[in-house]
Write an enzyme that holds these catalytic residues in place. Structure first.
Site, short mmCIF file in Angstrom:
data_model
loop_
_atom_site.label_atom_id
_atom_site.label_comp_id
_atom_site.label_asym_id
_atom_site.label_seq_id
_atom_site.Cartn_x
_atom_site.Cartn_y
_atom_site.Cartn_z
N HIS A 98 11.25 0.75 6.26
CA HIS A 98 10.87 -0.07 5.10
C HIS A 98 12.09 -0.30 4.23
O HIS A 98 12.85 0.61 3.95
CB HIS A 98 9.74 0.56 4.29
CG HIS A 98 9.95 2.01 3.96
ND1 HIS A 98 9.81 3.01 4.88
CD2 HIS A 98 10.31 2.61 2.80
CE1 HIS A 98 10.05 4.18 4.32
NE2 HIS A 98 10.38 3.97 3.05
N HIS A 100 13.46 -1.17 0.59
CA HIS A 100 13.08 -1.19 -0.83
C HIS A 100 13.81 -2.34 -1.52
O HIS A 100 15.04 -2.44 -1.44
CB HIS A 100 13.53 0.10 -1.53
CG HIS A 100 12.83 1.35 -1.09
ND1 HIS A 100 11.79 1.90 -1.79
CD2 HIS A 100 13.04 2.17 -0.03
CE1 HIS A 100 11.39 3.02 -1.20
NE2 HIS A 100 12.14 3.21 -0.12
P1 AMP Z 1 10.82 6.45 1.36
O1 AMP Z 1 11.15 7.68 0.57
O2 AMP Z 1 12.00 5.53 1.51
O3 AMP Z 1 10.15 6.79 2.66
O4 AMP Z 1 9.81 5.63 0.47
C1 AMP Z 1 8.44 5.59 0.69
C2 AMP Z 1 7.86 4.71 -0.39
O5 AMP Z 1 6.55 4.37 -0.01
C3 AMP Z 1 7.78 5.39 -1.77
O6 AMP Z 1 8.49 4.60 -2.71
C4 AMP Z 1 6.29 5.42 -2.06
O7 AMP Z 1 6.01 5.19 -3.42
C5 AMP Z 1 5.76 4.30 -1.18
N1 AMP Z 1 4.38 4.44 -0.73
C6 AMP Z 1 3.81 5.53 -0.20
N2 AMP Z 1 2.52 5.28 0.10
C7 AMP Z 1 2.30 3.98 -0.24
C8 AMP Z 1 1.16 3.10 -0.17
N3 AMP Z 1 -0.02 3.52 0.32
N4 AMP Z 1 1.30 1.83 -0.60
C9 AMP Z 1 2.48 1.41 -1.10
N5 AMP Z 1 3.58 2.18 -1.19
C10 AMP Z 1 3.49 3.45 -0.77
#
Ligand code: AMP
Length: 139
Positions: A98, A100
């Site tokens: 993903h 950001h």
């Molecule tokens: P990472 O640390 O790069 O894996 O970031 C994961 C991101 O996913 C974090 O910023 C979370 O806030 C976001 N996240 C986790 N669960 C969800 C969800 N159900 N919907 C949208 N964002 C999410």
């Protein structure tokens, strides 16, 4: 066991989806670092960037390219930090690639991407030369 992002793709859990095409999707981060913080994903599950096949990588970049101005304009941002946590040791919590897109504002108190690392290593010129040559040989 599918990732939480695959569950969003499948419509099994809700998300604020802002863009979708055949291979990619974008939705608001559930715990945003700034208003408009958006995640862009390939719909299929790949853990790390280099697990993604070339054609999907092309699609993913096209969606990122499309979403950056959309996100910035929607929240009237001055700039954005665009980044991937690529692997658990780099802070990746969800094992599904993903990107950001974090809107940035003058005086928002955030730092540059350089702030992610710990102490900077001291590297001699010959070490830098060796590293550069090694990367070049693998590229
Ligand atoms: P990472 O640390 O790069 O894996 O970031 C994961 C991101 O996913 C974090 O910023 C979370 O806030 C976001 N996240 C986790 N669960 C969800 C969800 N159900 N919907 C949208 N964002 C999410």
């Amino acid at each position: 066991m599918s990732t939480i992002f695959s569950q969003i793709v499948e419509g099994e859990i809700p998300a604020r989806v802002v863009y979708e095409d055949e291979t990619t999707m974008a939705f608001l981060d559930a715990n945003p670092l700034a208003p408009g913080h958006t995640l862009v994903i390939p719909k299929d599950e790949y853990e790390r960037l280099n697990d993604i096949p070339d054609d999907v990588a092309t699609d993913l970049y096209a969606t990122i390219h499309r979403l950056i101005p959309a996100v910035e304009e929607s929240v009237d941002a001055d700039a954005s930090t665009v980044a991937f946590n690529n692997g658990e040791e780099a802070g990746q919590e969800v094992p599904h690639v993903h990107c950001h897109i974090v809107p940035r504002f003058e005086g928002d108190g955030g730092g540059p991407i350089h702030a992610i690392a710990g102490d900077r290593p001291e590297l001699a010129d010959d070490e830098l030369d060796d590293i550069a040559a090694d990367i070049e040989s693998r590229a």
